[in-house]
Design a protein around this motif. Structure first.
Motif, mmCIF file in Angstrom:
data_model
loop_
_atom_site.group_PDB
_atom_site.id
_atom_site.type_symbol
_atom_site.label_atom_id
_atom_site.label_comp_id
_atom_site.label_asym_id
_atom_site.label_seq_id
_atom_site.Cartn_x
_atom_site.Cartn_y
_atom_site.Cartn_z
ATOM 1 N N SER A 227 0.852 -1.191 0.000
ATOM 2 C CA SER A 227 0.000 0.000 0.000
ATOM 3 C C SER A 227 0.887 1.241 0.000
ATOM 4 O O SER A 227 0.575 2.238 0.620
ATOM 5 N N ALA A 228 2.005 1.136 -0.708
ATOM 6 C CA ALA A 228 2.971 2.235 -0.735
ATOM 7 C C ALA A 228 2.610 3.300 -1.757
ATOM 8 O O ALA A 228 3.161 4.385 -1.735
ATOM 9 N N GLY A 229 1.699 2.991 -2.672
ATOM 10 C CA GLY A 229 1.330 3.945 -3.705
ATOM 11 C C GLY A 229 2.171 3.746 -4.962
ATOM 12 O O GLY A 229 3.113 2.958 -4.990
ATOM 13 N N GLU A 230 1.804 4.478 -6.009
ATOM 14 C CA GLU A 230 2.504 4.352 -7.288
ATOM 15 C C GLU A 230 3.803 5.139 -7.274
ATOM 16 O O GLU A 230 3.860 6.254 -6.757
ATOM 17 N N ALA A 231 4.821 4.540 -7.870
ATOM 18 C CA ALA A 231 6.110 5.227 -7.976
ATOM 19 C C ALA A 231 7.050 4.433 -8.863
ATOM 20 O O ALA A 231 6.892 3.222 -9.042
ATOM 21 N N ARG A 232 8.012 5.133 -9.397
ATOM 22 C CA ARG A 232 9.135 4.503 -10.092
ATOM 23 C C ARG A 232 10.355 4.787 -9.224
ATOM 24 O O ARG A 232 10.696 5.942 -8.973
ATOM 25 N N VAL A 233 11.004 3.721 -8.761
ATOM 26 C CA VAL A 233 12.125 3.860 -7.841
ATOM 27 C C VAL A 233 13.348 3.194 -8.462
ATOM 28 O O VAL A 233 13.286 2.037 -8.883
ATOM 29 N N GLY A 234 14.444 3.914 -8.521
ATOM 30 C CA GLY A 234 15.690 3.366 -9.038
ATOM 31 C C GLY A 234 16.612 2.987 -7.895
ATOM 32 O O GLY A 234 16.715 3.720 -6.905
ATOM 33 N N VAL A 235 17.255 1.857 -8.019
ATOM 34 C CA VAL A 235 18.198 1.399 -7.001
ATOM 35 C C VAL A 235 19.533 1.122 -7.682
ATOM 36 O O VAL A 235 19.608 0.337 -8.627
ATOM 37 N N ALA A 236 20.573 1.802 -7.220
ATOM 38 C CA ALA A 236 21.944 1.511 -7.657
ATOM 39 C C ALA A 236 22.585 0.701 -6.534
ATOM 40 O O ALA A 236 22.469 1.056 -5.363
ATOM 41 N N PHE A 237 23.218 -0.392 -6.893
ATOM 42 C CA PHE A 237 23.811 -1.255 -5.870
ATOM 43 C C PHE A 237 25.073 -1.892 -6.418
ATOM 44 O O PHE A 237 25.347 -1.862 -7.609
ATOM 45 N N LYS A 238 25.852 -2.445 -5.491
ATOM 46 C CA LYS A 238 27.039 -3.175 -5.939
ATOM 47 C C LYS A 238 27.121 -4.509 -5.234
ATOM 48 O O LYS A 238 26.603 -4.685 -4.126
ATOM 49 N N ILE A 239 27.749 -5.434 -5.914
ATOM 50 C CA ILE A 239 27.987 -6.770 -5.386
ATOM 51 C C ILE A 239 29.496 -6.962 -5.344
ATOM 52 O O ILE A 239 30.171 -6.868 -6.365
ATOM 53 N N ALA A 240 30.007 -7.181 -4.145
ATOM 54 C CA ALA A 240 31.450 -7.358 -3.943
ATOM 55 C C ALA A 240 31.888 -8.711 -4.497
ATOM 56 O O ALA A 240 31.065 -9.609 -4.700
ATOM 57 N N ILE B 66 23.438 -1.549 -1.132
ATOM 58 C CA ILE B 66 22.744 -0.488 -1.860
ATOM 59 C C ILE B 66 23.595 0.770 -1.804
ATOM 60 O O ILE B 66 24.071 1.166 -0.743
ATOM 61 N N VAL B 67 23.779 1.392 -2.946
ATOM 62 C CA VAL B 67 24.545 2.628 -3.031
ATOM 63 C C VAL B 67 23.607 3.832 -3.009
ATOM 64 O O VAL B 67 23.836 4.798 -2.293
ATOM 65 N N ARG B 68 22.515 3.734 -3.775
ATOM 66 C CA ARG B 68 21.621 4.892 -3.891
ATOM 67 C C ARG B 68 20.218 4.433 -4.262
ATOM 68 O O ARG B 68 20.039 3.549 -5.088
ATOM 69 N N ILE B 69 19.220 5.068 -3.648
ATOM 70 C CA ILE B 69 17.820 4.854 -3.998
ATOM 71 C C ILE B 69 17.270 6.206 -4.434
ATOM 72 O O ILE B 69 17.383 7.189 -3.698
ATOM 73 N N THR B 70 16.709 6.242 -5.640
ATOM 74 C CA THR B 70 16.161 7.504 -6.159
ATOM 75 C C THR B 70 14.693 7.328 -6.496
ATOM 76 O O THR B 70 14.288 6.284 -6.997
ATOM 77 N N GLY B 71 13.912 8.367 -6.238
ATOM 78 C CA GLY B 71 12.486 8.342 -6.548
ATOM 79 C C GLY B 71 11.691 7.678 -5.444
ATOM 80 O O GLY B 71 12.236 7.058 -4.528
ATOM 81 N N GLY B 72 10.390 7.815 -5.515
ATOM 82 C CA GLY B 72 9.513 7.187 -4.540
ATOM 83 C C GLY B 72 9.564 7.873 -3.185
ATOM 84 O O GLY B 72 10.139 8.948 -3.019
ATOM 85 N N THR B 73 8.959 7.215 -2.212
ATOM 86 C CA THR B 73 8.901 7.753 -0.855
ATOM 87 C C THR B 73 9.788 6.922 0.059
ATOM 88 O O THR B 73 10.374 5.916 -0.373
ATOM 89 N N GLU B 74 9.821 7.290 1.321
ATOM 90 C CA GLU B 74 10.594 6.522 2.296
ATOM 91 C C GLU B 74 9.997 5.116 2.462
ATOM 92 O O GLU B 74 10.721 4.163 2.729
ATOM 93 N N VAL B 75 8.701 4.973 2.272
ATOM 94 C CA VAL B 75 8.051 3.654 2.349
ATOM 95 C C VAL B 75 8.574 2.754 1.225
ATOM 96 O O VAL B 75 8.906 1.579 1.457
ATOM 97 N N HIS B 76 8.663 3.286 0.013
ATOM 98 C CA HIS B 76 9.212 2.514 -1.115
ATOM 99 C C HIS B 76 10.656 2.128 -0.822
ATOM 100 O O HIS B 76 11.063 0.986 -1.064
#
Length: 122
Positions: free
Chosen positions: A61-74, A81-91
């Motif tokens: 029930s977080a609502g509509e959004a497009r959220v980008g996640v930049a991450f790395k795997i060692a 996770i390196v960066r989360i862009t877009g969306g809310t804190e719930v997303h």
């Protein structure tokens, strides 16, 4: 006395191809090993995408959004996770929990991977 009847072409090839030439012919080319590496990486990416889809909660029930996640795997397989862009804190919290639940194997190429993925909430 045993007499073997071989086709003439087999005998001629056996006479004119040196053992070195045969070994060189059978050795993998750089392109073949690169294709094998690409195939292993493709399989790794497919596994990761499947895990992300499988573990993403279907009902939110977080609502509509497009959220980008930049991450790395060692190289050890540890994901961060390196960066989360877009969306809310719930997303962002949903995606943090999602990424915390996945334990990927070591990357096939043995190097750190920097990846990005978009998630669409509806």
């Amino acid at each position: 006395m045993l007499i073997y009847k071989f086709p003439l072409t087999v005998v001629l090839v056996a006479l004119f191809v040196s053992p070195f030439a045969r070994a060189q012919y059978l050795a993998p080319t750089p392109e073949a090993s690169m294709n094998a590496d690409l195939g292993a990486m493709r399989g790794y990416y497919n596994w990761l995408a499947r895990e992300l889809r499988r573990r993403l909660p279907q009902s939110q029930s977080a609502g509509e959004a497009r959220v980008g996640v930049a991450f790395k795997i060692a190289p050890s397989g540890r994901m961060r996770i390196v960066r989360i862009t877009g969306g809310t804190e719930v997303h962002a919290e949903i995606l943090r929990r999602l990424f915390a639940s996945i334990r990927p194997p070591r990357p096939p190429n043995g190097r750190e991977l920097y990846l990005a993925q978009d998630f669409y909430f509806h």
